[in-house]
Design a protein around this motif. Structure first.
Motif, PDB file in Angstrom:
ATOM      1  N   GLY A  40       0.670  -1.268  -0.097  1.00 24.86           N
ATOM      2  CA  GLY A  40       0.082   0.056   0.056  1.00 24.86           C
ATOM      3  C   GLY A  40       1.025   1.339  -0.040  1.00 24.86           C
ATOM      4  O   GLY A  40       0.466   2.195  -0.780  1.00 24.86           O
ATOM      5  N   VAL A  41       1.909   1.408   0.854  1.00 23.25           N
ATOM      6  CA  VAL A  41       2.681   2.195   0.899  1.00 23.25           C
ATOM      7  C   VAL A  41       3.607   2.660  -0.373  1.00 23.25           C
ATOM      8  O   VAL A  41       3.696   3.673  -1.198  1.00 23.25           O
ATOM      9  CB  VAL A  41       3.533   2.494   2.312  1.00 23.25           C
ATOM     10  CG1 VAL A  41       4.837   1.572   1.958  1.00 23.25           C
ATOM     11  CG2 VAL A  41       4.001   3.927   2.504  1.00 23.25           C
ATOM     12  N   THR A  42       3.858   1.636  -1.059  1.00 23.74           N
ATOM     13  CA  THR A  42       4.265   1.753  -2.478  1.00 23.74           C
ATOM     14  C   THR A  42       3.745   2.071  -3.447  1.00 23.74           C
ATOM     15  O   THR A  42       4.017   3.140  -4.139  1.00 23.74           O
ATOM     16  CB  THR A  42       5.000   0.161  -2.793  1.00 23.74           C
ATOM     17  OG1 THR A  42       6.025  -0.219  -1.769  1.00 23.74           O
ATOM     18  CG2 THR A  42       5.717   0.323  -4.141  1.00 23.74           C
ATOM     19  N   LEU A  43       2.227   1.642  -3.498  1.00 26.10           N
ATOM     20  CA  LEU A  43       1.448   2.320  -4.515  1.00 26.10           C
ATOM     21  C   LEU A  43       1.056   3.482  -4.355  1.00 26.10           C
ATOM     22  O   LEU A  43       0.923   4.447  -5.155  1.00 26.10           O
ATOM     23  CB  LEU A  43      -0.033   1.279  -4.515  1.00 26.10           C
ATOM     24  CG  LEU A  43       0.541  -0.210  -4.925  1.00 26.10           C
ATOM     25  CD1 LEU A  43      -0.934  -0.606  -4.850  1.00 26.10           C
ATOM     26  CD2 LEU A  43       1.095  -0.123  -6.338  1.00 26.10           C
ATOM     27  N   PHE A  44       0.937   4.068  -3.030  1.00 21.04           N
ATOM     28  CA  PHE A  44       0.679   5.637  -2.984  1.00 21.04           C
ATOM     29  C   PHE A  44       1.714   6.257  -3.330  1.00 21.04           C
ATOM     30  O   PHE A  44       1.439   7.369  -3.744  1.00 21.04           O
ATOM     31  CB  PHE A  44       0.697   5.507  -1.171  1.00 21.04           C
ATOM     32  CG  PHE A  44       0.112   6.956  -0.882  1.00 21.04           C
ATOM     33  CD1 PHE A  44       0.798   8.055  -0.889  1.00 21.04           C
ATOM     34  CD2 PHE A  44      -1.251   6.963  -0.128  1.00 21.04           C
ATOM     35  CE1 PHE A  44       0.264   9.311  -0.334  1.00 21.04           C
ATOM     36  CE2 PHE A  44      -1.696   8.165   0.336  1.00 21.04           C
ATOM     37  CZ  PHE A  44      -0.950   9.428   0.351  1.00 21.04           C
TER      38      PHE A  44
END
Length: 303
Positions: free
Chosen positions: A197-201
């Protein structure tokens, strides 16, 4: 460059491997572009820095990662070729010719289309699902540990991987580790869902959801990729030996909605937001996340 001089071109750190060039240096590793005589192709060599070879745990960690990658076979994981134990530990990996997500996001300032973000997410889910099936959590998912070429992503760096269960506080990279990683305690697959999630954000918005000291996106978050070069070190500064009073803003508050940083299809934004819920039990499973992301793709691009 701090520390001892890297090996020069022409050096042979292991039989059958010749150094072509030094690629990058972390806090305890040197990474080289090399030639494999047996395979008649270029490859990547990882070696413990000469000034840290007295620390046996580092060589053991590197060899463990190399053995995993040599054994594993998955289209979205970097491939391991060989592990050499003598005269010094050497791990041999495939050469990746793409760019890290860190480079694409921060140096080229590209804002990918929503479908590209969703497709990337399904590929990360695929790699993580495979690792979890092998009994491992990655625990250091971030743009610097993903190389992309022509829309195909590969996950790097299993140096912090471990089975689910108890783990030291602050395992992982500041700004990317899940809150439960920062605090210490039992870790589950939900920690890697946070990492996705933090990577996609960051890929979608050009900045991490949590900023350090207000100094900008990704400040002191680490961008070493271990293969194609980088400027920070996720290895020895983020392995549970850090400052317990500086565990990261993700332990103190919730992530902002992705929609507050960029307009994306609501279903895609909701899928990323769900990954960044503070409580691990409330995040989607990897399978649920993959299905939610795939559902936002045009039918022709669904995996």
């Amino acid at each position: 460059m701090s520390g001892p001089e890297p090996l020069p071109p022409g050096a042979r750190p292991a039989p059958g491997y010749e150094v072509l060039a030094h690629l990058t240096r972390t806090g305890w590793q040197d990474v080289y572009d090399a030639w494999s005589e047996e395979r008649a192709c270029r490859c990547v060599l990882k070696l413990v820095r000469t000034d840290r070879r007295g620390e046996a745990r580092l060589g053991e960690r590197m060899l463990r990662e190399g053995r995993w990658l040599r054994e594993f076979s998955h289209p979205h994981l970097v491939r391991g070729y060989d592990v050499v134990t003598s005269p010094e530990p050497v791990v041999v990996l495939e050469t990746l010719t793409g760019e890290t997500l860190s480079h694409l996001v921060h140096r080229l300032r590209r804002r990918p289309a929503a479908a590209d973000v969703a497709l990337l997410g399904t590929q990360l889910c695929s790699a993580v699902h495979y690792l979890h099936g092998r009994g491992l959590l990655h625990l250091d998912l971030k743009p610097a540990n993903v190389v992309v070429e022509r829309g195909h992503a590969k996950v790097l760096d299993l140096s912090l991987a471990r089975p689910p269960g108890p783990a030291p506080a602050e395992l992982g990279t500041f700004g990317y580790r899940a809150p439960e990683q920062a605090r210490g305690g039992p870790l589950t697959a939900a920690a890697d869902v946070w990492g996705i999630g933090v990577t996609l954000f960051e890929v979608a918005c050009g900045e991490t959801p949590f900023r350090r000291g207000g100094t900008g996106a990704g400040a002191e978050a680490g961008t070493d990729d271990g293969v194609t070069g980088g400027r920070d070190d996720p290895y020895d500064r983020h392995d549970g030996t850090g400052d317990p009073d500086d565990r990261g803003p993700q332990t103190e508050g919730t992530a902002p909605p992705l929609a507050s940083r960029r307009r994306l299809p609501p279903a895609l934004a909701a899928a990323v937001d769900a990954c960044l819920r503070p409580e691990p039990a409330t995040r989607p499973t990897v399978a649920e996340l993959a299905a939610a992301l795939a559902a936002t793709l045009p039918p022709a691009r669904r995996p």
